[in-house]
Design an enzyme around this catalytic site. Structure first.
Site, PDB file in Angstrom:
ATOM      1  N   ASP A  74       4.159   3.495   6.078  1.00 53.61           N
ATOM      2  CA  ASP A  74       3.635   3.165   7.405  1.00 53.61           C
ATOM      3  C   ASP A  74       4.691   2.576   8.326  1.00 53.61           C
ATOM      4  O   ASP A  74       5.766   2.149   7.894  1.00 53.61           O
ATOM      5  CB  ASP A  74       2.514   2.133   7.274  1.00 53.61           C
ATOM      6  CG  ASP A  74       3.080   0.724   6.995  1.00 53.61           C
ATOM      7  OD1 ASP A  74       3.885   0.593   6.057  1.00 53.61           O
ATOM      8  OD2 ASP A  74       2.740  -0.211   7.743  1.00 53.61           O
ATOM      9  N   ASP A  91      14.444   0.285  -0.258  1.00 52.33           N
ATOM     10  CA  ASP A  91      15.323   0.074   0.894  1.00 52.33           C
ATOM     11  C   ASP A  91      16.390  -0.945   0.491  1.00 52.33           C
ATOM     12  O   ASP A  91      17.375  -0.608  -0.174  1.00 52.33           O
ATOM     13  CB  ASP A  91      14.416  -0.405   2.045  1.00 52.33           C
ATOM     14  CG  ASP A  91      15.126  -0.528   3.378  1.00 52.33           C
ATOM     15  OD1 ASP A  91      15.982  -1.418   3.509  1.00 52.33           O
ATOM     16  OD2 ASP A  91      14.813   0.229   4.304  1.00 52.33           O
ATOM     17  N   PHE A 104      14.242   5.123   9.312  1.00 52.27           N
ATOM     18  CA  PHE A 104      12.918   4.600   8.974  1.00 52.27           C
ATOM     19  C   PHE A 104      11.962   5.779   8.860  1.00 52.27           C
ATOM     20  O   PHE A 104      11.792   6.552   9.801  1.00 52.27           O
ATOM     21  CB  PHE A 104      12.431   3.609  10.039  1.00 52.27           C
ATOM     22  CG  PHE A 104      11.285   2.788   9.544  1.00 52.27           C
ATOM     23  CD1 PHE A 104      11.507   1.641   8.786  1.00 52.27           C
ATOM     24  CD2 PHE A 104       9.977   3.169   9.798  1.00 52.27           C
ATOM     25  CE1 PHE A 104      10.451   0.894   8.292  1.00 52.27           C
ATOM     26  CE2 PHE A 104       8.911   2.412   9.308  1.00 52.27           C
ATOM     27  CZ  PHE A 104       9.152   1.279   8.557  1.00 52.27           C
ATOM     28  N   LYS A 127      16.591   4.820  -0.270  1.00 52.71           N
ATOM     29  CA  LYS A 127      17.493   4.643   0.873  1.00 52.71           C
ATOM     30  C   LYS A 127      18.759   3.944   0.382  1.00 52.71           C
ATOM     31  O   LYS A 127      18.960   2.752   0.604  1.00 52.71           O
ATOM     32  CB  LYS A 127      16.777   3.830   1.967  1.00 52.71           C
ATOM     33  CG  LYS A 127      15.664   4.613   2.637  1.00 52.71           C
ATOM     34  CD  LYS A 127      14.752   3.755   3.483  1.00 52.71           C
ATOM     35  CE  LYS A 127      15.338   3.336   4.787  1.00 52.71           C
ATOM     36  NZ  LYS A 127      14.289   2.742   5.678  1.00 52.71           N
ATOM     37  N   ARG A 151       0.259   6.415   7.532  1.00 49.57           N
ATOM     38  CA  ARG A 151       0.187   6.512   6.061  1.00 49.57           C
ATOM     39  C   ARG A 151      -0.442   7.821   5.600  1.00 49.57           C
ATOM     40  O   ARG A 151      -0.109   8.321   4.530  1.00 49.57           O
ATOM     41  CB  ARG A 151      -0.657   5.359   5.500  1.00 49.57           C
ATOM     42  CG  ARG A 151       0.013   4.001   5.550  1.00 49.57           C
ATOM     43  CD  ARG A 151      -0.734   3.042   4.641  1.00 49.57           C
ATOM     44  NE  ARG A 151      -0.469   1.643   4.953  1.00 49.57           N
ATOM     45  CZ  ARG A 151       0.604   0.962   4.535  1.00 49.57           C
ATOM     46  NH1 ARG A 151       1.517   1.539   3.798  1.00 49.57           N
ATOM     47  NH2 ARG A 151       0.754  -0.305   4.865  1.00 49.57           N
ATOM     48  N   LYS A 205       0.814  -1.192   0.000  1.00 51.93           N
ATOM     49  CA  LYS A 205       0.000   0.000   0.000  1.00 51.93           C
ATOM     50  C   LYS A 205       0.861   1.261   0.000  1.00 51.93           C
ATOM     51  O   LYS A 205       0.382   2.343  -0.264  1.00 51.93           O
ATOM     52  CB  LYS A 205      -0.870   0.014   1.271  1.00 51.93           C
ATOM     53  CG  LYS A 205      -1.779  -1.176   1.414  1.00 51.93           C
ATOM     54  CD  LYS A 205      -2.561  -1.057   2.745  1.00 51.93           C
ATOM     55  CE  LYS A 205      -2.430  -2.332   3.486  1.00 51.93           C
ATOM     56  NZ  LYS A 205      -3.050  -2.274   4.835  1.00 51.93           N
ATOM     57  N   GLY A 206       2.150   1.098   0.300  1.00 51.09           N
ATOM     58  CA  GLY A 206       3.001   2.252   0.580  1.00 51.09           C
ATOM     59  C   GLY A 206       3.157   3.244  -0.555  1.00 51.09           C
ATOM     60  O   GLY A 206       3.402   4.426  -0.326  1.00 51.09           O
TER      61      GLY A 206
HETATM   62  P1  IMP Z   1      12.965  -3.310   0.376  1.00 50.46           P
HETATM   63  O1  IMP Z   1      12.402  -4.563  -0.164  1.00 50.46           O
HETATM   64  O2  IMP Z   1      13.885  -3.552   1.542  1.00 50.46           O
HETATM   65  O3  IMP Z   1      13.552  -2.398  -0.653  1.00 50.46           O
HETATM   66  O4  IMP Z   1      11.778  -2.523   1.053  1.00 50.46           O
HETATM   67  C1  IMP Z   1      10.790  -2.004   0.349  1.00 50.46           C
HETATM   68  C2  IMP Z   1       9.525  -2.004   1.158  1.00 50.46           C
HETATM   69  O5  IMP Z   1       9.752  -1.975   2.589  1.00 50.46           O
HETATM   70  C3  IMP Z   1       8.767  -0.765   0.816  1.00 50.46           C
HETATM   71  O6  IMP Z   1       7.801  -1.062  -0.137  1.00 50.46           O
HETATM   72  C4  IMP Z   1       8.167  -0.362   2.138  1.00 50.46           C
HETATM   73  O7  IMP Z   1       6.888  -0.937   2.257  1.00 50.46           O
HETATM   74  C5  IMP Z   1       9.033  -0.955   3.199  1.00 50.46           C
HETATM   75  N1  IMP Z   1       9.980   0.004   3.767  1.00 50.46           N
HETATM   76  C6  IMP Z   1      11.325   0.028   3.623  1.00 50.46           C
HETATM   77  N2  IMP Z   1      11.861   1.049   4.268  1.00 50.46           N
HETATM   78  C7  IMP Z   1      10.836   1.720   4.833  1.00 50.46           C
HETATM   79  C8  IMP Z   1      10.753   2.903   5.631  1.00 50.46           C
HETATM   80  O8  IMP Z   1      11.740   3.576   5.955  1.00 50.46           O
HETATM   81  N3  IMP Z   1       9.502   3.267   6.009  1.00 50.46           N
HETATM   82  C9  IMP Z   1       8.385   2.581   5.686  1.00 50.46           C
HETATM   83  N4  IMP Z   1       8.417   1.477   4.943  1.00 50.46           N
HETATM   84  C10 IMP Z   1       9.636   1.041   4.522  1.00 50.46           C
HETATM   85 MG    MG Z   2       5.024  -1.046   5.448  1.00 49.76          MG
END
Ligand code: IMP
Ligand code: MG
Length: 182
Positions: free
Chosen positions: A165, A109, A158, A137, A171, A50-51
């Site tokens: 969220d 991330d 974060f 990030k 959100r 949903k982010g």
């Molecule tokens: P990744 O797979 O580690 O790149 O993370 C991506 C997903 O993790 C994103 O779609 C977010 O839902 C969540 N996420 C990663 N970092 C954050 C943050 O700092 N705040 C909120 N959600 C995060």
């Molecule tokens: Mg999340």
């Protein structure tokens, strides 16, 4: 109804990083850049639920082109910790075969989620796929993924708000802030 400005909603544990005004200005720039890159095309903006939903919809409205929307849903995080793996919960509603796709994320991330979704999208044989994220990030990357459009590069904090969220909270904040320890 009142003509007074609504008070900015603030949260005691959230430290402002980008204001609603800064986000609106940056998203407008990104929309215009995308409109230039996809001139004459009808791209599909695929949001990661949903982010990414707030960013995706604002980006689409900032793109003066015929833009379609679709959504995928992936579970990769519990609370503020990465589980290190992704599961597809909801696939695309319409085929993106032969179409230009812009994958929209709120934050990249580790890169695991984007990498996972790129593989899902490529299996649908699109004409092209690019990645747009509000926040990148960079220091958290575990997998190299292409990030074609980024609102801002940030550190490893974060962040919440503008769709992002922490355990489903924050959100709807109109700004992005850093979640501080309670
Ligand atoms: P990744 O797979 O580690 O790149 O993370 C991506 C997903 O993790 C994103 O779609 C977010 O839902 C969540 N996420 C990663 N970092 C954050 C943050 O700092 N705040 C909120 N959600 C995060
Ligand atoms: Mg999340």
């Amino acid at each position: 109804m009142t003509d007074r400005e609504p008070a900015v909603q603030t949260e005691p544990l959230v430290r402002m990083l980008f204001t609603a005004e800064q986000i609106a200005a940056r998203v407008r720039e990104m929309g215009l850049e995308l409109a230039g890159d996809y001139a004459g095309e009808r791209p599909i903006y695929v949001g990661v639920l949903k982010g990414a939903c707030v960013f995706q919809c604002d980006l689409a409205r900032a793109t003066p082109l015929d833009v379609e929307l679709d959504f995928v849903s992936v579970a990769s995080y519990q609370g503020t910790l990465s589980s290190g793996s992704a599961t597809l919960i909801q696939d695309l509603r319409h085929s993106v075969s032969g179409r230009h796709v812009v994958l929209c994320e709120g934050v990249v991330d580790s890169g695991l989620t984007v990498d996972f979704i790129l593989n899902v999208l490529r299996s649908h044989k699109p004409a092209s796929v690019k990645v747009a994220t509000l926040l990148d990030k960079v220091p958290c990357r575990k997998l190299t993924v292409p990030v074609d459009y980024a609102g801002w590069k940030i550190g490893s904090e974060f962040v919440v708000g503008y769709g992002l969220d922490a355990s489903e909270r924050y959100r709807n904040l109109p700004y992005v802030g850093i979640l501080e320890e309670a």
